[in-house]
Design a protein around this motif. Sequence first.
Motif, PDB file in Angstrom:
ATOM      1  N   ASN A   1       0.816  -1.226   0.023  1.00 27.55           N
ATOM      2  CA  ASN A   1      -0.017  -0.078  -0.105  1.00 27.55           C
ATOM      3  C   ASN A   1       1.004   1.235   0.145  1.00 27.55           C
ATOM      4  OD1 ASN A   1       0.268  -0.779   2.920  1.00 27.55           O
ATOM      5  ND2 ASN A   1      -0.318   1.287   3.061  1.00 27.55           N
ATOM      6  N   PHE A   2       0.486   2.317  -0.786  1.00 28.84           N
ATOM      7  CA  PHE A   2       1.160   3.450  -0.756  1.00 28.84           C
ATOM      8  C   PHE A   2       0.452   4.714  -0.755  1.00 28.84           C
ATOM      9  CE2 PHE A   2       0.711   1.871  -4.993  1.00 28.84           C
ATOM     10  CZ  PHE A   2       0.450   3.032  -5.787  1.00 28.84           C
ATOM     11  N   VAL A   3       0.649   5.854  -0.425  1.00 29.17           N
ATOM     12  CA  VAL A   3      -0.093   7.146  -0.497  1.00 29.17           C
ATOM     13  C   VAL A   3       0.667   7.928  -1.622  1.00 29.17           C
ATOM     14  CG1 VAL A   3      -0.450   9.323   0.628  1.00 29.17           C
ATOM     15  CG2 VAL A   3      -0.573   7.222   1.742  1.00 29.17           C
ATOM     16  N   PHE A   4      -0.227   8.360  -2.533  1.00 33.50           N
ATOM     17  CA  PHE A   4       0.224   9.206  -3.744  1.00 33.50           C
ATOM     18  C   PHE A   4      -0.433  10.538  -3.766  1.00 33.50           C
ATOM     19  CE2 PHE A   4      -3.242   6.790  -5.300  1.00 33.50           C
ATOM     20  CZ  PHE A   4      -3.844   7.659  -6.050  1.00 33.50           C
ATOM     21  N   ALA A   5      -0.047  11.411  -4.629  1.00 36.19           N
ATOM     22  CA  ALA A   5      -0.764  12.557  -5.194  1.00 36.19           C
ATOM     23  C   ALA A   5      -0.095  12.772  -6.514  1.00 36.19           C
ATOM     24  CB  ALA A   5      -0.487  13.658  -4.016  1.00 36.19           C
ATOM     25  N   MET A   6      -1.259  13.521  -7.362  1.00 28.26           N
ATOM     26  CA  MET A   6      -0.934  13.988  -8.493  1.00 28.26           C
ATOM     27  C   MET A   6      -1.221  15.514  -8.479  1.00 28.26           C
ATOM     28  SD  MET A   6      -2.192  11.048 -11.113  1.00 28.26           S
ATOM     29  CE  MET A   6      -1.759   9.384 -10.896  1.00 28.26           C
ATOM     30  N   VAL A   7      -0.637  16.338  -8.728  1.00 29.61           N
ATOM     31  CA  VAL A   7      -0.759  17.980  -8.770  1.00 29.61           C
ATOM     32  C   VAL A   7      -0.658  18.446 -10.068  1.00 29.61           C
ATOM     33  CG1 VAL A   7      -0.184  20.064  -7.691  1.00 29.61           C
ATOM     34  CG2 VAL A   7       0.447  17.933  -6.371  1.00 29.61           C
ATOM     35  N   PRO A   8      -1.868  18.921 -10.873  1.00 29.10           N
ATOM     36  CA  PRO A   8      -1.790  19.260 -12.134  1.00 29.10           C
ATOM     37  C   PRO A   8      -0.816  20.701 -12.158  1.00 29.10           C
ATOM     38  CG  PRO A   8      -3.950  19.053 -11.474  1.00 29.10           C
ATOM     39  CD  PRO A   8      -3.151  18.805 -10.372  1.00 29.10           C
ATOM     40  N   ALA A   9      -0.166  20.937 -13.254  1.00 25.92           N
ATOM     41  CA  ALA A   9       0.657  21.930 -13.571  1.00 25.92           C
ATOM     42  C   ALA A   9       0.153  23.398 -13.379  1.00 25.92           C
ATOM     43  CB  ALA A   9       1.374  21.950 -14.923  1.00 25.92           C
ATOM     44  N   GLU A  10      -1.121  23.465 -13.770  1.00 20.88           N
ATOM     45  CA  GLU A  10      -1.908  24.697 -13.774  1.00 20.88           C
ATOM     46  C   GLU A  10      -3.455  24.401 -13.278  1.00 20.88           C
ATOM     47  OE1 GLU A  10      -2.129  26.397 -17.559  1.00 20.88           O
ATOM     48  OE2 GLU A  10      -0.293  25.928 -18.107  1.00 20.88           O
ATOM     49  N   GLU A  11      -3.949  25.121 -12.160  1.00 18.31           N
ATOM     50  CA  GLU A  11      -5.038  24.931 -11.746  1.00 18.31           C
ATOM     51  C   GLU A  11      -6.380  25.093 -12.551  1.00 18.31           C
ATOM     52  OE1 GLU A  11      -5.346  27.638  -8.611  1.00 18.31           O
ATOM     53  OE2 GLU A  11      -4.026  26.518  -7.081  1.00 18.31           O
ATOM     54  N   THR A  12      -6.006  25.937 -13.730  1.00 20.52           N
ATOM     55  CA  THR A  12      -6.984  26.267 -14.820  1.00 20.52           C
ATOM     56  C   THR A  12      -6.955  25.187 -15.793  1.00 20.52           C
ATOM     57  OG1 THR A  12      -5.296  27.350 -16.045  1.00 20.52           O
ATOM     58  CG2 THR A  12      -6.599  28.708 -14.371  1.00 20.52           C
ATOM     59  N   ASN A  13      -6.121  24.355 -15.711  1.00 26.32           N
ATOM     60  CA  ASN A  13      -5.966  23.193 -16.782  1.00 26.32           C
ATOM     61  C   ASN A  13      -5.850  21.856 -15.821  1.00 26.32           C
ATOM     62  OD1 ASN A  13      -5.880  21.184 -18.680  1.00 26.32           O
ATOM     63  ND2 ASN A  13      -4.511  22.448 -19.817  1.00 26.32           N
ATOM     64  N   PRO A  14      -6.798  21.309 -15.444  1.00 24.32           N
ATOM     65  CA  PRO A  14      -6.634  19.861 -14.646  1.00 24.32           C
ATOM     66  C   PRO A  14      -6.209  18.619 -15.204  1.00 24.32           C
ATOM     67  CG  PRO A  14      -9.023  20.354 -14.802  1.00 24.32           C
ATOM     68  CD  PRO A  14      -8.516  21.466 -15.320  1.00 24.32           C
ATOM     69  N   ARG A  15      -5.971  18.688 -16.552  1.00 21.36           N
ATOM     70  CA  ARG A  15      -5.556  17.712 -17.439  1.00 21.36           C
ATOM     71  C   ARG A  15      -4.092  17.634 -17.229  1.00 21.36           C
ATOM     72  NH1 ARG A  15      -7.251  18.119 -22.836  1.00 21.36           N
ATOM     73  NH2 ARG A  15      -6.448  16.009 -23.198  1.00 21.36           N
ATOM     74  N   GLY A  16      -3.549  16.228 -16.924  1.00 20.52           N
ATOM     75  CA  GLY A  16      -2.089  16.301 -17.204  1.00 20.52           C
ATOM     76  C   GLY A  16      -1.565  14.926 -16.487  1.00 20.52           C
ATOM     77  N   GLY A  17      -0.386  14.848 -16.699  1.00 15.72           N
ATOM     78  CA  GLY A  17      -0.124  13.460 -16.241  1.00 15.72           C
ATOM     79  C   GLY A  17       1.294  12.877 -16.956  1.00 15.72           C
ATOM     80  N   HIS A  18       1.260  11.847 -17.624  1.00 14.81           N
ATOM     81  CA  HIS A  18       0.012  10.814 -17.721  1.00 14.81           C
ATOM     82  C   HIS A  18      -0.364  10.111 -16.583  1.00 14.81           C
ATOM     83  CE1 HIS A  18      -0.646  10.748 -22.227  1.00 14.81           C
ATOM     84  NE2 HIS A  18       0.134  11.724 -22.058  1.00 14.81           N
ATOM     85  N   GLY A  19       0.705   9.648 -15.478  1.00 16.21           N
ATOM     86  CA  GLY A  19       0.002   8.796 -14.499  1.00 16.21           C
ATOM     87  C   GLY A  19       1.173   8.145 -13.821  1.00 16.21           C
TER      88      GLY A  19
END
Length: 683
Positions: A94-112
Amino acid sequence: MAATAVLRSIPVLMLFLMCLEQIVLSQVENQFVFNGFNGTNLHLDGIAEIQPNGLLKLTNTTKRQIGRAFFPFPLKFNRSSTNYISDSLSFSTNFVFAMVPAEETNPRGGHGIAFTISPTMEVPGAAPTQYLGLFNASTNGLSSNHVFAVELDAVPTAEFGEISGGHVGIDVNNLRSLESAPPAYFADDEGGNKSLDLLTGNPMQLWIDYEDDNKVLNVTLAPMRSNKPSRPLLSTSVDLSTVLLDSMYVGFSSSTGELTSSQYILGWSFSKIGKAESLDYTKLPSLPHQSKSKSSSNLQIIIPLIAVVFLLVTIPGGAYVIRMKKYEEIQEEWEKEFGPQRFSFKDLYKATKGFKEKELLGSGGFGRVYRGVLPSSNEQVAVKRISHDSRQGMKEFVTEIVSMGRLRHRNLVQLLGYCRRKGELLLVYDYMPNGSLDKFLFSNSMPNLSWGQRFWILKGVASALLYLHEEWEQVVIHRDVKASNILLDANFNGRLGDFGLAKLYDHGSNPSTTRVVGTVGYIAPELARTGKATTSTDVFAFGIFMLELACGRNPLEPQLESEEIILADWVCELWKAGAILGAADPRLEGNYVTDEMEMVLKLGVLCTNPIAANRPSTRQMVQHLDGNINLLDIPLDSVRIDITPVENVTSTDFAGSIPTSYEENSISLHSFSSTISILSCGR
């Protein structure tokens, strides 16, 4: 006597201590827990780093990058290993992770992010973007990968059959998941599922439990401080005994594309001897501060606006406008859906050093090709600039270009994306360091390719053509198969490129194009008469390509004797005379496998039969080359079939090809009448 007994017991005691030490070491190797990563010696690769507060940062906002982190010691998985603790393939993590988009105005990003069990920490040839740093177009799906992964994918990829939006998927040797689901967790207190968004920047926890006895894998997701839900998000039956080798590494692999996010691991627990130990949330490192006050946000908007206005009313402002014009692009509303396939002109301009002549790889048709290095990833690419005078049909054309960017085959040149600017379209391809095949066949300044290399290239390109015609989701007619459009990678594998003339249509339907396009010498007679391209016209062109590969000469050689001008006719006549091996490339000096050479020459003639119905199908052609079916002894005493030439053909009847080969190898149109009146042998 007592002393003697003590001395005799020492070896037994030492053996016991050694066994105990091995048991302890085995326990250490088979379970660990990291509440933060300070002081750990994880193996980091790519742009991954451990920050001062112990936060593992896999990726940042750099485009098209890979970040990996592995536990540095291999773990024993296979039952054949000597293991004092367990002979089971079971594991728990088990692990804890977080993905923080580069821009708040554009929540798409990644890939993963992908939790990964791999035979190596260094994944050779792995690509970023949709491959998550695990595979590439050639390796994805191979059973020899021996890779198991659970992916947290923020950007769906159509080629992998992924569901829209973010998802969690179970992968075995392939990013086409065995099973996947949108991110959610079972809220026990409410008795139902609650959706989650992977790209909120909020920490979440994932549990992965594999039970070897019943071959069941459970994947469970929840917000960080929630208890583990009683129901998993994914539960599937999978036998990992053929996937996991004796020695495997565990860790994480992640990637970014044109859109980016910072991807973090806060803590990680793993065990092969029971359930993984729970993480201590109080000891986990904090994520970088993300929230911004409203007043601060307003200031950040107002101040740049004032600065821009000031610039625009001054001389420097005028210079700024000129600079912006330099990189100005065309982007319409319908293009937003293409997302990662779109490159900025500014990046391509910098990649090619301003499209300098010294970066020019070749030109021809209606495009020029430049070598470039993407500034965000240092990845080498080939950038093709194509002129277009009209916006008519541009949406359909770009849609097809982007669709072809989803093609994945080890013998195809990968189309990475595109950009539109003013009166031109720019296509971005994988860079092929050895250039085009025709240079090796027809230039005395290049090394001669052996027959083994040529036959390997031929089989590879044939398999790519079968993929285009029958195995992809739509039928793709290439319409410009020829030696100059076959590119050679660093290992001299042949890759079919140049999809600028290709057309798509659904399986079971008929192509509707009625415009003659292609290169003179490779155009099937029925295509010249009707303008209708089919898979059979591609087979005709491939037949010509087979002959030029085996004979080392162009399809048309006007300077030769009349009976030798048309390559296919010349080889056919040699076949009839029982001397077909006389067509073999003299530069090979007889160093070839006779049966293979004879088969290729005969198959090339059969593929160029002027009657389309008498040509082999693409699949039959591949089966011949693979040796799965034998080439029948075709009688050649039948009369030859004349085809009436098309009169008054001009260059306006043809669309120029876009040579991914970097150089055009076309033949002048004055010989076209002889091309379409090919007098090949009947069957």
